[in-house]
Every structure is written in C-alpha cells, then in structure tokens.
Design an enzyme around this catalytic site. Structure first.
Site, PDB file in Angstrom:
ATOM      1  N   LYS A  43       0.827  -1.213   0.000  1.00 30.49           N
ATOM      2  CA  LYS A  43       0.000   0.000   0.000  1.00 30.49           C
ATOM      3  C   LYS A  43       0.858   1.258   0.000  1.00 30.49           C
ATOM      4  O   LYS A  43       0.555   2.214  -0.708  1.00 30.49           O
ATOM      5  CB  LYS A  43      -0.980  -0.014   1.176  1.00 30.49           C
ATOM      6  CG  LYS A  43      -2.109  -0.983   0.878  1.00 30.49           C
ATOM      7  CD  LYS A  43      -3.171  -1.044   1.917  1.00 30.49           C
ATOM      8  CE  LYS A  43      -4.246  -2.028   1.445  1.00 30.49           C
ATOM      9  NZ  LYS A  43      -4.885  -2.742   2.538  1.00 30.49           N
TER      10      LYS A  43
ATOM     11  N   LYS B  10      -4.396 -10.380  -9.025  1.00 30.54           N
ATOM     12  CA  LYS B  10      -5.299 -10.743  -7.929  1.00 30.54           C
ATOM     13  C   LYS B  10      -6.523  -9.826  -7.951  1.00 30.54           C
ATOM     14  O   LYS B  10      -6.382  -8.613  -8.040  1.00 30.54           O
ATOM     15  CB  LYS B  10      -4.580 -10.584  -6.576  1.00 30.54           C
ATOM     16  CG  LYS B  10      -5.505 -10.741  -5.359  1.00 30.54           C
ATOM     17  CD  LYS B  10      -4.860 -10.219  -4.078  1.00 30.54           C
ATOM     18  CE  LYS B  10      -5.791  -9.360  -3.242  1.00 30.54           C
ATOM     19  NZ  LYS B  10      -6.693  -9.899  -2.327  1.00 30.54           N
TER      20      LYS B  10
ATOM     21  N   LYS C 139     -10.682  -5.195  -4.326  1.00 28.73           N
ATOM     22  CA  LYS C 139     -11.456  -3.951  -4.329  1.00 28.73           C
ATOM     23  C   LYS C 139     -10.551  -2.777  -4.660  1.00 28.73           C
ATOM     24  O   LYS C 139     -10.958  -1.821  -5.278  1.00 28.73           O
ATOM     25  CB  LYS C 139     -12.076  -3.694  -2.950  1.00 28.73           C
ATOM     26  CG  LYS C 139     -13.132  -4.683  -2.546  1.00 28.73           C
ATOM     27  CD  LYS C 139     -13.724  -4.274  -1.192  1.00 28.73           C
ATOM     28  CE  LYS C 139     -13.997  -5.446  -0.285  1.00 28.73           C
ATOM     29  NZ  LYS C 139     -12.946  -5.750   0.687  1.00 28.73           N
TER      30      LYS C 139
HETATM   31  P1  ADP Z   1      -9.859  -6.835  -1.126  1.00 29.81           P
HETATM   32  O1  ADP Z   1      -8.444  -7.215  -1.529  1.00 29.81           O
HETATM   33  O2  ADP Z   1     -10.761  -6.894  -2.274  1.00 29.81           O
HETATM   34  O3  ADP Z   1      -9.919  -5.521  -0.357  1.00 29.81           O
HETATM   35  P2  ADP Z   1     -10.172  -8.027   1.434  1.00 29.81           P
HETATM   36  O4  ADP Z   1      -8.751  -7.714   1.720  1.00 29.81           O
HETATM   37  O5  ADP Z   1     -11.244  -7.258   2.143  1.00 29.81           O
HETATM   38  O6  ADP Z   1     -10.368  -7.943  -0.133  1.00 29.81           O
HETATM   39  O7  ADP Z   1     -10.403  -9.571   1.652  1.00 29.81           O
HETATM   40  C1  ADP Z   1     -11.452 -10.196   2.368  1.00 29.81           C
HETATM   41  C2  ADP Z   1     -11.231 -11.682   2.294  1.00 29.81           C
HETATM   42  O8  ADP Z   1     -11.346 -12.136   0.936  1.00 29.81           O
HETATM   43  C3  ADP Z   1      -9.845 -12.139   2.773  1.00 29.81           C
HETATM   44  O9  ADP Z   1      -9.957 -13.387   3.421  1.00 29.81           O
HETATM   45  C4  ADP Z   1      -9.080 -12.302   1.502  1.00 29.81           C
HETATM   46  O10 ADP Z   1      -8.021 -13.219   1.601  1.00 29.81           O
HETATM   47  C5  ADP Z   1     -10.145 -12.801   0.544  1.00 29.81           C
HETATM   48  N1  ADP Z   1      -9.814 -12.403  -0.817  1.00 29.81           N
HETATM   49  C6  ADP Z   1      -9.768 -11.138  -1.303  1.00 29.81           C
HETATM   50  N2  ADP Z   1      -9.434 -11.128  -2.603  1.00 29.81           N
HETATM   51  C7  ADP Z   1      -9.251 -12.427  -2.962  1.00 29.81           C
HETATM   52  C8  ADP Z   1      -8.890 -13.079  -4.176  1.00 29.81           C
HETATM   53  N3  ADP Z   1      -8.669 -12.403  -5.295  1.00 29.81           N
HETATM   54  N4  ADP Z   1      -8.805 -14.426  -4.163  1.00 29.81           N
HETATM   55  C9  ADP Z   1      -9.034 -15.137  -3.037  1.00 29.81           C
HETATM   56  N5  ADP Z   1      -9.393 -14.579  -1.862  1.00 29.81           N
HETATM   57  C10 ADP Z   1      -9.495 -13.250  -1.806  1.00 29.81           C
END
Ligand code: ADP
Ligand code: TRP
Length: 322
Positions: A111, A190, A193
C-alpha cells in the site's frame, strides 16, 4: 470443537474473490465448528473516510453474508466496532510487537509502495487483526492467500504474549484452500477492491455482463488451436462456477480451435449469473427488511461479547492489569 473466525473489511462491494477465498469456505465450515464471523469496520478506516459510505458498505456486506448462506442460528455474526474490547487487546499485543515485524508486512509495503500515505492505523493493522483473532480463542482462520502473513504474525504475537505472561492465548492456524486461494481479476492480477478489477457477487446485470464481455483476450481467430487454453482467464474463472468436467469441456474446445472468445465469455457470464441466482433472490428479500439484519448483528455482538470478555479478562490478569 474448533472455533473458526474470519472477517471481511467493508471497504467496497464484495467480489467473487472474497466469495471463493473467504466466504464460501467460512460458510461451509459453519457446520463443522463454532463459527465467529464479523464485519471489520474498524479495519475499513484505513481506506474509507466517508462515514455514509462505511455504513452503506457495512450493511451491504451483512446482506451479502446472509444471502450467501451464513446462518445466524449457527454462526455468531457481528460488527467489529460493536465490541471495542478488541482495541484494548490490540494495545496489549502492540506493546509486544516489534517494529520490524510490522515493517515486513506485505500489505503495508504494497500500500505504501502504491503511494498510500502511511499512518499509524495502516501500520498497526496487523495488530488489530491479531486482536480480532485472539480475542475469541480462535483455532482456525479461513482466508485467501493474501492474508496468510497476517495470520502468521498473529501466531507470533500470541506466542510472544504466552512467553512473556504465561500460557494465555490460543495460537491459531490459517485455513487456505489451494483451489480458490487466489481468484484472478479482470486484468489477470489478484482480484481486489483496491485494484478496480473486480467482478461483484451482486450487482446490475447489464454492468456485470459488460465487465465479463470486456475481458481482454488475444487476437487469435476462433478457428486457431490454443495450446495454452488452461491458462486462459475466462477458463480460470469458469472453473469457479461449473463442475470440473464442464470447465474441462470448454478448455478442450478452446485448445482444439473452433470456440471463439466471445462465445466463451458469454458462457462464463451465464454460469456466473446462474451460480448466484438463489442468493440474489435471498438478498433482495433481506434488503427489504433492514430491521432484521440489524437485529441479527446486535444479537451476534451480544454472543461475541460473552467470549470476548472472558478472554480479555484472562489476558489482562495475565499482564497484571485490573
Ligand atoms: P480486497 O483485496 O478486495 O480488499 P479483502 O482484503 O477485504 O479484499 O479480503 C477479504 C477476504 O477475501 C480475505 O480473506 C481475503 O483473503 C479474501 N480475498 C480477497 N481477494 C481475494 C482473491 N482475489 N482471491 C481469493 N481470496 C481473496
Ligand atoms: N484483514 C482482513 C482483510 O483485509 C480482514 C480481517 C480483519 C480479518 N480481521 C480479520 C480476516 C481477522 C480474518 C481474521 O481481508
């Protein structure tokens, strides 16, 4: 019985990466242990600074979880900030967490490398996450692969606490599914959001169809054989929504030549859209009754508090507080 805990940050609309990486494994696990699932609204403060947006995302995620099968009769389901006890445990853990450990956190490094101004909250994020997990004597944490390091840091903090103050905290394990640990986004990176490359679980049909039809493929004609069909992004996504043999059939046809990318993407959209059809109906019903969702979260907070207060008291006593 194992205690299973996971959280999702309300920093946007949930996508299929969140669903396959975290929600579906968690929902499957709710029958196999004591499930503790929460909406990490304190965590969202490191990226969202609009109060209305936070409320909207939090409510939306509550609807998503319930629509996708979280059963509040089985799982304890709450909003993180309804239990500020977590901030108190965070302090206890923070005093034992070396700066170097936090400086090595991938998410912090990523980040700040992307230009996000570092603040104390972003730096301390893994300590809050450790407090989330340790406050409930958690054994298993189902997460996507990107969160593995945070769970490992949590283990380090629990071990350090136990070494310093005596056996107090349960040391948790991550649970990461190999097949869905990393769902790729529209750009092949990956799905996240924060990268603007998401396919939402719920949303407007036209918008979502356009996103999927807009997946960038190469310029090979439909007739050309494609020996690398297994790596095709649409095939990778299709595997999530269909039985293995259906995805394999598309893959074989793509490899042989004759299946065009347009038809493949159309099929992907249909499978994706049907996959969430029942959940979509449930979500609409739940959305019509916001009082019910609020009552579920309040009841969850009460049940969560029964565990949290015991663990926090134990931790404070161990350190000679109170
Ligand atoms: P983002 O990266 O979209 O902000 P979060 O960090 O809020 O997502 O992740 C919430 C949950 O979803 C976590 O357990 C994270 O490991 C899982 N997760 C997020 N993106 C992925 C992805 N592309 N593939 C698998 N799991 C994911
Ligand atoms: N940090 C996690 C994420 O961004 C969300 C989260 C917060 C979490 N606390 C947690 C996940 C505790 C599992 C356990 O995805």
């Amino acid at each position: 019985m194992a205690r299973i805990l996971t959280g999702i940050t309300p920093s946007g609309t949930l996508h299929i990466g969140n669903y396959f990486g975290a929600m579906r494994p968690a929902i499957e696990l709710q029958t196999r242990g004591e499930a503790y699932y929460f909406i990490a609204d304190y965590h969202s403060m490191t990226s969202v600074t609009d109060a209305d947006a936070r409320r909207r995302f939090t409510h939306g995620i509550a609807l998503d979880w319930l629509a996708c099968g979280l059963d509040p009769a089985r799982a304890v389901f709450w909003r993180q900030s309804d239990l500020p006890e977590v901030c108190e445990l965070m302090w206890l853990l923070g005093t034992l967490t070396p700066m170097g450990l936090l400086e090595r956190a991938h998410s912090y490094k990523d980040k700040t490398a992307k230009g996000l101004a570092a603040n104390f909250g972003l730096f301390a994020y893994p300590v809050l996450m450790a407090a989330d997990i340790l406050l409930y004597d958690t054994n298993l944490v189902p997460v996507g692969r990107d969160q593995k390091q945070h769970v490992e840091m949590t283990r380090d903090m629990a071990v350090k606490f136990n070494q310093t103050y005596g056996e107090t905290l349960v040391v948790p394990e991550p649970e990461i599914r190999a097949d869905t640990a990393l769902v790729p986004g529209l750009d092949g990176q990956k799905m996240s959001k924060s990268y603007g490359n998401t396919i939402e679980i719920f949303g407007d049909e036209k918008v979502l169809r356009k996103k999927i039809m807009g997946l960038v493929m190469d310029s090979r004609t439909p007739a050309e054989p494609k020996p690398d069909a297994d790596k095709n992004l649409a095939i990778q996504l299709l595997r999530l929504f269909t039985p293995a043999e259906v995805a394999l059939d598309y893959e074989t046809r793509l490899r042989a030549g004759g299946l065009g990318y347009g038809d493949l993407k159309k099929a992907l959209f249909e499978h994706y859209w049907n996959f969430f059809a029942a959940a979509r109906t449930r979500r609409a019903e739940l959305a019509a009754n916001p009082g019910h969702v609020e009552a579920v979260l309040r009841d969850g907070a009460q049940r969560a508090r029964a565990t949290a207060s015991q663990v926090l008291t134990r931790a404070k006593q161990a350190c000679g507080l109170g």
